[in-house]
Design an enzyme around this catalytic site. Structure first.
Site, PDB file in Angstrom:
ATOM      1  N   ASP A 102      19.572 -11.440  29.215  1.00 63.10           N
ATOM      2  CA  ASP A 102      18.638 -12.566  29.069  1.00 63.10           C
ATOM      3  C   ASP A 102      17.209 -12.031  28.991  1.00 63.10           C
ATOM      4  OD1 ASP A 102      18.802 -11.781  31.838  1.00 63.10           O
ATOM      5  OD2 ASP A 102      17.674 -13.588  32.342  1.00 63.10           O
ATOM      6  N   GLU A 153      18.750 -12.533  34.992  1.00 63.04           N
ATOM      7  CA  GLU A 153      17.799 -11.722  35.761  1.00 63.04           C
ATOM      8  C   GLU A 153      16.401 -12.297  35.658  1.00 63.04           C
ATOM      9  OE1 GLU A 153      15.129  -8.776  37.260  1.00 63.04           O
ATOM     10  OE2 GLU A 153      15.100  -9.496  35.200  1.00 63.04           O
TER      11      GLU A 153
HETATM   12 ZN    ZN Z   1      14.395  -6.566  33.209  1.00 63.86          ZN
END
Ligand code: ZN
Length: 483
Positions: free
Chosen positions: A121, A187
């Site tokens: 992501d 993340e």
């Molecule tokens: Zn990163």
């Protein structure tokens, strides 16, 4: 006691040649893989099109499958999203975590298992006008590939894939090394279901060595092993003195307003030289490379004549010592200031905790300090507490020695052991779930990467050297006898 060896023995010369040749030959395909990933705007923040995160997970599944090394490749979502505000507003059902890719193969004959971590992501692109090239159209200019996620962290994803392809080309399609590829999908949204995910998938994820490819290097020519991370403690501090506001002309001089005790309390956090002065906040003691205060002033854009704060080597202050900052206050604005004694004021306090001290212990020290330093018997409350532990790699472990050798051979330069002043909370989650694993924090970013900012880019020389070093490390691990 003898000093630990600085590195493991060198890699066999013919193996090394084979790895270098394969890493070089695979580079065009890897850049094409990376370009394909960058074209998918996989922003994991809830307000963005989440089908793109799914598309990018599917693209990572294809890449993992293409290595020909895994027994099992799948997309996995945590059963819990980890965020209370994440429930589906239409159905009220709690939604799942973002799609992660998990690929595994078992170890044999006493060889270790390695986990390769990255995330697929990305951050939102931010202000389009600030991008010199379209954020989701990978664009090569000079030695750098521009695009959102070109470095953070789709380059980490393709580094793992490329290194695995080299491993297969050099050692064949059935090595004894156990491999777990774990490519997270949230993340940049704070890894909110991460700890739950680690518990749910504990057995599939278990490894002897964890290679996190999400950090940076000392320069485009010199690699780094990130050995320490600071932890963080943030909270809202409220100071109250009066039940209601009173006229400052009538009562000023005898009745205490809340701002003066707040100011004195905040001032008590530091010694006159700017060094944190909270008893019980610890520092870590370790060597640091030289950085001058002039260089610091230039990098952090000091105004003319402004002095740095704290004591000791500059990088030691940012990597190994605690810091205390006030990042916001709730007080009347200047435009709305009337002649009254303020009954209550609040501040957001952000503390960076030295590696090696738990965030909880640091908070307890600050809490004690606050309660014994507030003047005039003012009432204090602490709320909205948020903590994340720092991290300290045991650099004497065998995996670090192996990594150091692999980096020297892959980059042609000795790696720098660096600290990071910020926090990567998921690393302490990994360390907590897998206390016996040795964690290596590496990456293919460099000081000009501009991760999270407009015009993010990857240096292709760093990508090449990073892949070569990781492939050497995998080959070394595959041949390493655990017994
Ligand atoms: Zn990163």
């Amino acid at each position: 006691m003898t000093e630990p060896a600085q590195s493991a023995p060198a890699t066999d010369a013919s193996l090394l040649d084979a790895v270098r040749e394969q890493a070089h030959a695979g580079l065009p395909a890897t850049i094409a893989d990376l370009s394909r990933l960058v074209r998918i705007p996989s922003v994991s923040w809830p307000a963005f099109d989440q089908s793109q995160v799914q598309r990018s997970a599917e693209a990572v599944v294809e890449l993992a499958t293409s290595t020909g090394l895994f027994d099992d490749v799948r997309i996995v979502r945590s059963a819990e999203s980890g965020g209370a505000d994440d429930a589906d507003s239409a159905t009220g059902e709690p939604s799942l975590g973002q799609p992660a890719v998990l690929a595994t193969r078992g170890a044999r004959d006493g060889r270790p298992t390695v986990m390769l971590y990255a995330h697929h992501d990305v951050q939102p692109q931010g202000d389009d006008a600030l991008w010199e090239t379209p954020p989701f159209e990978p664009t090569l200019r000079g030695e750098r590939l521009y695009g959102r996620g070109a470095a953070d962290d789709k380059a980490g994803v393709v580094t793992h894939i490329a290194a695995l392809r080299v491993l297969r080309a050099v050692l064949g399609d059935d090595p004894d090394l156990g491999i777990v590829l774990f490519v997270e999908g949230e993340e940049e949204a704070g890894s909110r279901s991460f700890a739950t995910f680690l518990r749910e998938q504990h057995d599939a994820l278990a490894a002897d060595v964890i290679i996190v490819a999400d950090s940076d290097n000392w320069s485009t020519e010199v690699p780094a092993i990130t050995a320490t991370l600071r932890g963080n403690v943030t909270f809202k501090l409220t100071v109250s003195t009066l039940e209601h506001a009173s006229h400052s002309g009538m009562f000023g001089g005898a009745a205490p307003d809340a701002m003066i005790p707040m100011a004195r309390l905040l001032a008590s956090f530091h010694a006159p030289d700017g060094q944190p002065a909270v008893e019980g906040l610890r520092s870590y003691d370790g060597p640091v490379p030289e950085r001058s205060t002039d260089q610091l002033a230039a990098e952090a854009a000091f105004l003319p004549g402004v002095q740095p704060v704290g004591t000791g080597p500059v990088l030691g202050r940012m990597w190994y010592q605690p810091s205390i900052t006030v990042t916001g206050m709730d007080i009347p604005s200047v435009a709305n200031a009337s002649n009254t004694l303020l009954p209550t004021v609040s501040a957001r306090v952000s503390v960076r905790v030295a590696p090696g001290q738990s965030a909880r212990e640091a908070f307890d020290a600050i809490d004690r300090h606050v309660r014994s330093n507030v003047p005039f018997g003012a009432h204090v409350t602490i709320s909205d507490l948020d903590t994340g532990d720092g991290f300290l790699v045991d650099t004497r472990g065998w995996a670090v020695q192996e990594a150091r050798t692999a980096m020297r051979e892959g980059w042609g330069a000795e790696p720098v052991e660096q600290g990071i002043g910020g926090s990567i909370p998921f690393v302490s989650d990994l360390a907590q779930q897998f206390p016996d694993a040795q964690i290596l924090i590496t990456g293919v970013e460099d000081p000009d990467t501009r991760a999270h900012s407009p015009n993010e880019s990857l240096h292709l020389g760093v990508l090449h050297r990073g892949i070569t070093a990781e492939a050497i490390l995998l080959v070394r691990l595959a041949l390493r006898d655990q017994g």
